[in-house]
Design a protein around this motif. Sequence first.
Motif, PDB file in Angstrom:
ATOM      1  N   ALA A   1       0.832  -1.203   0.000  1.00 19.89           N
ATOM      2  CA  ALA A   1       0.000   0.000   0.000  1.00 19.89           C
ATOM      3  C   ALA A   1       0.864   1.250   0.000  1.00 19.89           C
ATOM      4  O   ALA A   1       0.445   2.304  -0.485  1.00 19.89           O
ATOM      5  CB  ALA A   1      -0.940   0.007   1.203  1.00 19.89           C
TER       6      ALA A   1
ATOM      7  N   VAL B   1       2.065   3.320  -3.345  1.00 19.43           N
ATOM      8  CA  VAL B   1       1.292   4.419  -3.940  1.00 19.43           C
ATOM      9  C   VAL B   1       1.832   5.787  -3.537  1.00 19.43           C
ATOM     10  O   VAL B   1       2.177   6.590  -4.407  1.00 19.43           O
ATOM     11  CB  VAL B   1      -0.213   4.272  -3.627  1.00 19.43           C
ATOM     12  CG1 VAL B   1      -0.992   5.474  -4.115  1.00 19.43           C
ATOM     13  CG2 VAL B   1      -0.749   2.989  -4.250  1.00 19.43           C
TER      14      VAL B   1
ATOM     15  N   LEU C   1       3.736   8.117  -6.166  1.00 16.72           N
ATOM     16  CA  LEU C   1       3.236   9.442  -6.548  1.00 16.72           C
ATOM     17  C   LEU C   1       4.280  10.526  -6.303  1.00 16.72           C
ATOM     18  O   LEU C   1       4.450  11.434  -7.127  1.00 16.72           O
ATOM     19  CB  LEU C   1       1.945   9.766  -5.798  1.00 16.72           C
ATOM     20  CG  LEU C   1       0.731   8.935  -6.195  1.00 16.72           C
ATOM     21  CD1 LEU C   1      -0.456   9.246  -5.278  1.00 16.72           C
ATOM     22  CD2 LEU C   1       0.366   9.179  -7.651  1.00 16.72           C
TER      23      LEU C   1
END
Length: 146
Positions: free
Chosen positions: A11, A14, A18
């Motif tokens: 998780a 991400v 980004l």
Amino acid sequence: MLARLAALPQAWLVPFGLAGLMLGWLLPDLPRLRPLGWLIVAGGLALMGWAALVMQRARTTVWPGQRPARLVTWGPFALSRNPIYLGDLILLAGVFLVANAPAGLVVLPGFALFLTRRFILSEEAMVQDAFGAEFSAYRRKTRRWL
């Protein structure tokens, strides 16, 4: 719900992804490295899949934070104590190249440090507790990353 998601190392790909993409898009492009990026993405996924398959065949958990039933030291675990986390880093590096954001590669050391502190150290303590001298011997001969 958010706490359970935060407990999954993947998780965290991400937000680090980004951040790297934003950095990569803010800085000037290098020549397109997309084909190499796809190969690197495939390599990261293959490493993670291989490690998960080896763990499944050993009948031990692949889930972070769960006590393993068996110490796995063969296959990709003979090269790295954390091949799935290494696969995450490789995958993220490939994504940056596919997205033509090679400057994003600078976030990889931070992601490795985050994974180490947030997940790996506690997992290693759990494995040490479960397997004692066997894990100590494995740790002496096999690096955490590579």
